[in-house]
Each structure stands twice: as structure tokens, then as C-alpha cells.
Design a protein around this motif. Structure first.
Motif, PDB file in Angstrom:
ATOM      1  N   ALA A  52      48.803  33.735  46.026  1.00 59.87           N
ATOM      2  CA  ALA A  52      47.676  33.033  45.413  1.00 59.87           C
ATOM      3  C   ALA A  52      48.105  31.669  44.891  1.00 59.87           C
ATOM      4  O   ALA A  52      47.407  30.670  45.077  1.00 59.87           O
ATOM      5  CB  ALA A  52      47.084  33.882  44.288  1.00 59.87           C
ATOM      6  N   ALA A  53      49.273  31.622  44.253  1.00 52.70           N
ATOM      7  CA  ALA A  53      49.763  30.347  43.719  1.00 52.70           C
ATOM      8  C   ALA A  53      50.068  29.359  44.841  1.00 52.70           C
ATOM      9  O   ALA A  53      49.752  28.169  44.740  1.00 52.70           O
ATOM     10  CB  ALA A  53      51.010  30.585  42.869  1.00 52.70           C
ATOM     11  N   ALA A  54      50.680  29.842  45.910  1.00 54.12           N
ATOM     12  CA  ALA A  54      50.994  28.962  47.043  1.00 54.12           C
ATOM     13  C   ALA A  54      49.725  28.416  47.674  1.00 54.12           C
ATOM     14  O   ALA A  54      49.666  27.246  48.070  1.00 54.12           O
ATOM     15  CB  ALA A  54      51.816  29.722  48.080  1.00 54.12           C
ATOM     16  N   LEU A  55      48.696  29.227  47.741  1.00 52.12           N
ATOM     17  CA  LEU A  55      47.441  28.801  48.364  1.00 52.12           C
ATOM     18  C   LEU A  55      46.662  27.840  47.476  1.00 52.12           C
ATOM     19  O   LEU A  55      46.052  26.893  47.972  1.00 52.12           O
ATOM     20  CB  LEU A  55      46.599  30.031  48.719  1.00 52.12           C
ATOM     21  N   THR A  56      46.671  28.061  46.160  1.00 53.46           N
ATOM     22  CA  THR A  56      46.006  27.098  45.281  1.00 53.46           C
ATOM     23  C   THR A  56      46.736  25.759  45.319  1.00 53.46           C
ATOM     24  O   THR A  56      46.102  24.703  45.245  1.00 53.46           O
ATOM     25  CB  THR A  56      45.912  27.605  43.820  1.00 53.46           C
ATOM     26  N   ALA A  57      48.054  25.789  45.472  1.00 51.76           N
ATOM     27  CA  ALA A  57      48.825  24.541  45.580  1.00 51.76           C
ATOM     28  C   ALA A  57      48.449  23.767  46.841  1.00 51.76           C
ATOM     29  O   ALA A  57      48.622  22.542  46.897  1.00 51.76           O
ATOM     30  CB  ALA A  57      50.321  24.840  45.574  1.00 51.76           C
ATOM     31  N   ARG A  58      47.911  24.476  47.841  1.00 53.95           N
ATOM     32  CA  ARG A  58      47.468  23.837  49.082  1.00 53.95           C
ATOM     33  C   ARG A  58      45.994  23.421  49.016  1.00 53.95           C
ATOM     34  O   ARG A  58      45.420  23.016  50.014  1.00 53.95           O
ATOM     35  CB  ARG A  58      47.697  24.785  50.259  1.00 53.95           C
ATOM     36  N   GLY A  59      45.381  23.566  47.849  1.00 51.76           N
ATOM     37  CA  GLY A  59      44.009  23.098  47.655  1.00 51.76           C
ATOM     38  C   GLY A  59      42.928  24.148  47.804  1.00 51.76           C
ATOM     39  O   GLY A  59      41.738  23.827  47.716  1.00 51.76           O
ATOM     40  N   HIS A  60      43.324  25.405  48.047  1.00 49.10           N
ATOM     41  CA  HIS A  60      42.322  26.460  48.212  1.00 49.10           C
ATOM     42  C   HIS A  60      41.873  27.017  46.868  1.00 49.10           C
ATOM     43  O   HIS A  60      42.611  26.956  45.877  1.00 49.10           O
ATOM     44  CB  HIS A  60      42.885  27.590  49.075  1.00 49.10           C
ATOM     45  N   LYS A  61      40.664  27.586  46.845  1.00 43.95           N
ATOM     46  CA  LYS A  61      40.160  28.289  45.671  1.00 43.95           C
ATOM     47  C   LYS A  61      40.455  29.770  45.884  1.00 43.95           C
ATOM     48  O   LYS A  61      39.898  30.376  46.802  1.00 43.95           O
ATOM     49  CB  LYS A  61      38.661  28.049  45.498  1.00 43.95           C
ATOM     50  N   VAL A  62      41.325  30.328  45.046  1.00 41.44           N
ATOM     51  CA  VAL A  62      41.809  31.692  45.282  1.00 41.44           C
ATOM     52  C   VAL A  62      41.332  32.646  44.194  1.00 41.44           C
ATOM     53  O   VAL A  62      41.479  32.385  42.999  1.00 41.44           O
ATOM     54  CB  VAL A  62      43.346  31.729  45.364  1.00 41.44           C
ATOM     55  N   THR A  63      40.759  33.754  44.647  1.00 40.72           N
ATOM     56  CA  THR A  63      40.426  34.875  43.779  1.00 40.72           C
ATOM     57  C   THR A  63      41.453  35.965  44.046  1.00 40.72           C
ATOM     58  O   THR A  63      41.587  36.429  45.181  1.00 40.72           O
ATOM     59  CB  THR A  63      39.007  35.398  44.074  1.00 40.72           C
ATOM     60  N   ALA A  64      42.196  36.337  43.008  1.00 43.44           N
ATOM     61  CA  ALA A  64      43.275  37.315  43.148  1.00 43.44           C
ATOM     62  C   ALA A  64      42.831  38.644  42.558  1.00 43.44           C
ATOM     63  O   ALA A  64      42.587  38.752  41.353  1.00 43.44           O
ATOM     64  CB  ALA A  64      44.534  36.812  42.443  1.00 43.44           C
ATOM     65  N   VAL A  65      42.707  39.647  43.412  1.00 41.60           N
ATOM     66  CA  VAL A  65      42.348  41.001  42.969  1.00 41.60           C
ATOM     67  C   VAL A  65      43.623  41.811  42.834  1.00 41.60           C
ATOM     68  O   VAL A  65      44.386  41.947  43.794  1.00 41.60           O
ATOM     69  CB  VAL A  65      41.384  41.664  43.981  1.00 41.60           C
ATOM     70  N   GLU A  66      43.864  42.332  41.639  1.00 39.30           N
ATOM     71  CA  GLU A  66      45.042  43.179  41.411  1.00 39.30           C
ATOM     72  C   GLU A  66      44.658  44.295  40.444  1.00 39.30           C
ATOM     73  O   GLU A  66      44.399  44.041  39.267  1.00 39.30           O
ATOM     74  CB  GLU A  66      46.208  42.360  40.845  1.00 39.30           C
ATOM     75  N   PRO A  67      44.613  45.548  40.945  1.00 34.36           N
ATOM     76  CA  PRO A  67      44.166  46.653  40.102  1.00 34.36           C
ATOM     77  C   PRO A  67      45.206  47.165  39.104  1.00 34.36           C
ATOM     78  O   PRO A  67      44.840  47.860  38.151  1.00 34.36           O
ATOM     79  CB  PRO A  67      43.815  47.745  41.119  1.00 34.36           C
TER      80      PRO A  67
END
Length: 197
Positions: A52-67
Motif C-alpha cells: 500500500a505504501a509503495a503504491l501511494t508513493a506512485r500516486g495511487h489512492k490505496v484502501t488497505a483492508v487488514e482484518p
């Protein structure tokens, strides 16, 4: 036993393990499937938040689901500066995040925790959450089940066939060795595209 069993009590050690391998190394075979333009990405089973962090650094909007609460807390601590939306939700129903749509849905080392009925339910929900032309990127773990974990032997062939029932077609499939060097563990990587079946 739940698919999340064995993760919470080992969250710190697992986060260290996950963070020891970079996003580009883990996903080297499917990097070409990620959009170059800013996109909405759902990371299911986000773990330590590495992807998620790598993808937000690339400009994406990331929703991280972790139960798993302890893993989610580790991810929020490790990647506090990243603009990640963290959500407590779980497959197969995704009742919290359901109703939203995404360009990419990621499931890294998650699918094998679901039994056959759960996989059918989950695939239906995933297909409904993809935009037309959207892509599911998933990895499947093959090998012995660690003590205290719930896992199933799920083949790429079965997963591709299940995806086709939801008008998702396989646009990528490769097999590779374990990234942690375990001789008895291997992986399948799949790209499943919406509206192609």
C-alpha cells in the motif's frame, strides 16, 4: 479456525518479514499490470502496508483492508506518513468496503485462506467491486501449511475457472519460487481482468 489465526500473535515478526522484501521484488512478474496513471487500488490482506505504501508513493489512492488488528496497527505505525486508508474488514463478504469500486484489487498471499464456498462468495464480491476493465492481481501460495494456520491447496487452474464464472478473464499467469528461499513453497501469480469473459 479462522484464516486470520496465527497472524495477530506474531504481528511484529511478520511485519519485519514482509518488509524485508520490496514491493517490486514481490510483484516483479505483475508490475506491468498496475496502471501508470493514478488509480483506486484495494489491497486486501494488506499486512504491514508494504504494498500500500509503495503504491501511494506512485500516486495511487490505496484502501488497505487488514482484518488482524495487530498487523493493521503495525502497518499504520510503519507507514504513518503514507496516505493509506486502513479498514478493518474480511473476506469473503467485505461488508465494510463493499459498495465501492476500484481499478485494481490486490490479494497477496490471501486467497488460500478461504475454503471453496468462501472463494465462490469472495469472487462474486470482488468482480462487483471492479470497474469495467479493472484487474485483480493475486498470488497463490503452494506448499505445507504452517502450524496454527488455516490454508487450502488452491490451484491457479481452479482460480481462473472460478474467475471466468464472474466474467473475469486471465490475462497473466506465472509460477515462481518462494521469495524467502523455502524449497517446499512456491507461488502462482494471476492477473484477472473484468469484462473479458
Amino acid at each position: 479456525m479462522q484464516g486470520t489465526d496465527g497472524y495477530g500473535e506474531n504481528a511484529k515478526a511478520l511485519a519485519v518479514q514482509y518488509e524485508s522484501i520490496g514491493f517490486s521484488d514481490v510483484h516483479r512478474d505483475v508490475l506491468h499490470l498496475f496502471p501508470s496513471e493514478p488509480s483506486r487500488i484495494l489491497d486486501i490482506g494488506a499486512g504491514s502496508g508494504r504494498d500500500a505504501a509503495a503504491l501511494t508513493a506512485r500516486g495511487h489512492k490505496v484502501t488497505a483492508v487488514e482484518p488482524t488488528a495487530a498487523l493493521r496497527a503495525e502497518g499504520q505505525r510503519l507507514h504513518a506518513s503514507a496516505s493509506i486508508e486502513w479498514i478493518d474488514d474480511i473476506l469473503p463478504d467485505l461488508s465494510v468496503v463493499g459498495g465501492r469500486v476500484f481499478d485494481v484489487i490486490m490479494l497477496t498471499a490471501v486467497w488460500m485462506h478461504l475454503d471453496e464456498a468462501e472463494r465462490r462468495t469472495a469472487m462474486t464480491h470482488l468482480a462487483q467491486m471492479l470497474v469495467l476493465g479493472g484487474i485483480i492481481i493475486m498470488s497463490l501460495r503452494h506448499g505445507p501449511v504452517p502450524a496454527g494456520r488455516k490454508m487450502f491447496d488452491v490451484s491457479a487452474t481452479e482460480t481462473i475457472a472460478l474467475a471466468q464464472t464472474q466474467r473475469l478473464s486471465c490475462i497473466h499467469h506465472n509460477e515462481r519460487e518462494d521469495m524467502l528461499g523455502r524449497d517446499d513453497v512456491s507461488w502462482s501469480f494471476l492477473g484477472l481482468k473484468s469484462g473479458q469473459g
